[in-house]
Design a protein around this motif. Structure first.
Motif, PDB file in Angstrom:
ATOM      1  N   ARG A 212       0.836  -1.195   0.000  1.00 23.68           N
ATOM      2  CA  ARG A 212       0.000   0.000   0.000  1.00 23.68           C
ATOM      3  C   ARG A 212       0.880   1.257   0.000  1.00 23.68           C
ATOM      4  O   ARG A 212       0.629   2.206  -0.742  1.00 23.68           O
ATOM      5  N   PHE A 213       1.961   1.226   0.794  1.00 17.82           N
ATOM      6  CA  PHE A 213       2.884   2.360   0.859  1.00 17.82           C
ATOM      7  C   PHE A 213       3.545   2.589  -0.504  1.00 17.82           C
ATOM      8  O   PHE A 213       3.629   3.720  -0.998  1.00 17.82           O
ATOM      9  N   VAL A 214       4.016   1.495  -1.110  1.00 20.69           N
ATOM     10  CA  VAL A 214       4.676   1.617  -2.420  1.00 20.69           C
ATOM     11  C   VAL A 214       3.687   2.134  -3.457  1.00 20.69           C
ATOM     12  O   VAL A 214       4.041   2.984  -4.287  1.00 20.69           O
ATOM     13  N   ASN A 215       2.467   1.665  -3.412  1.00 18.67           N
ATOM     14  CA  ASN A 215       1.443   2.132  -4.354  1.00 18.67           C
ATOM     15  C   ASN A 215       1.187   3.626  -4.189  1.00 18.67           C
ATOM     16  O   ASN A 215       1.054   4.355  -5.171  1.00 18.67           O
ATOM     17  N   GLU A 216       1.140   4.096  -2.933  1.00 23.86           N
ATOM     18  CA  GLU A 216       0.956   5.522  -2.696  1.00 23.86           C
ATOM     19  C   GLU A 216       2.118   6.324  -3.277  1.00 23.86           C
ATOM     20  O   GLU A 216       1.925   7.371  -3.898  1.00 23.86           O
ATOM     21  N   LYS A 217       3.335   5.836  -3.091  1.00 26.88           N
ATOM     22  CA  LYS A 217       4.511   6.558  -3.597  1.00 26.88           C
ATOM     23  C   LYS A 217       4.517   6.586  -5.123  1.00 26.88           C
ATOM     24  O   LYS A 217       4.896   7.576  -5.730  1.00 26.88           O
ATOM     25  N   VAL A 218       4.117   5.483  -5.738  1.00 26.16           N
ATOM     26  CA  VAL A 218       4.056   5.443  -7.199  1.00 26.16           C
ATOM     27  C   VAL A 218       3.020   6.441  -7.703  1.00 26.16           C
ATOM     28  O   VAL A 218       3.266   7.165  -8.679  1.00 26.16           O
ATOM     29  N   ASN A 219       1.890   6.504  -7.039  1.00 29.79           N
ATOM     30  CA  ASN A 219       0.854   7.470  -7.440  1.00 29.79           C
ATOM     31  C   ASN A 219       1.344   8.904  -7.257  1.00 29.79           C
ATOM     32  O   ASN A 219       1.060   9.775  -8.086  1.00 29.79           O
TER      33      ASN A 219
END
Length: 109
Positions: free
Chosen positions: A76-83
């Motif tokens: 979830r953290f990585v997805n937020e950073k990618v977004n």
């Protein structure tokens, strides 16, 4: 239509042949014997203490749940950073282009 699929049978024959050939290697054979002995001891232990087996399984299940939760949070953290990167990258690229144009125009003057 009468032909049968022989893949599974041949895979099993290959695995059995690999096992037999591996047993000719003394260190491998000794390791397999040792692990089989340890497995037998554990099976005997849990056979005589079934409540401990239940507790150990619950503990392992909880550990697995914790690990899945941790991995889920990391994803979830990585997805937020990618977004965030998707949103900020065009702005940064535009700023770099503006800076490049200013530098080039100041050099030409």
């Amino acid at each position: 239509m009468g032909e049968k699929n022989i893949l599974l049978r041949n895979v099993c024959i290959g695995a059995a042949a690999g096992f037999v050939l591996s047993m000719f290697h003394k260190p491998t054979r000794e390791a397999v014997i040792e692990e089989a002995r340890e497995l037998g001891e554990k099976a005997s232990y849990y056979y005589h203490n079934p409540s401990l087996l239940s507790e150990d399984l619950k503990s392992k299940l909880n550990d697995a749940k914790d690990m899945v939760q941790s991995v889920s949070e990391d994803l979830r953290f990585v997805n937020e950073k990618v977004n965030e990167l998707k949103e900020t990258t065009p702005v940064v690229i535009e700023a770099i282009k503006d800076a490049k144009e200013r530098i080039l125009s100041s050099k030409s003057d």
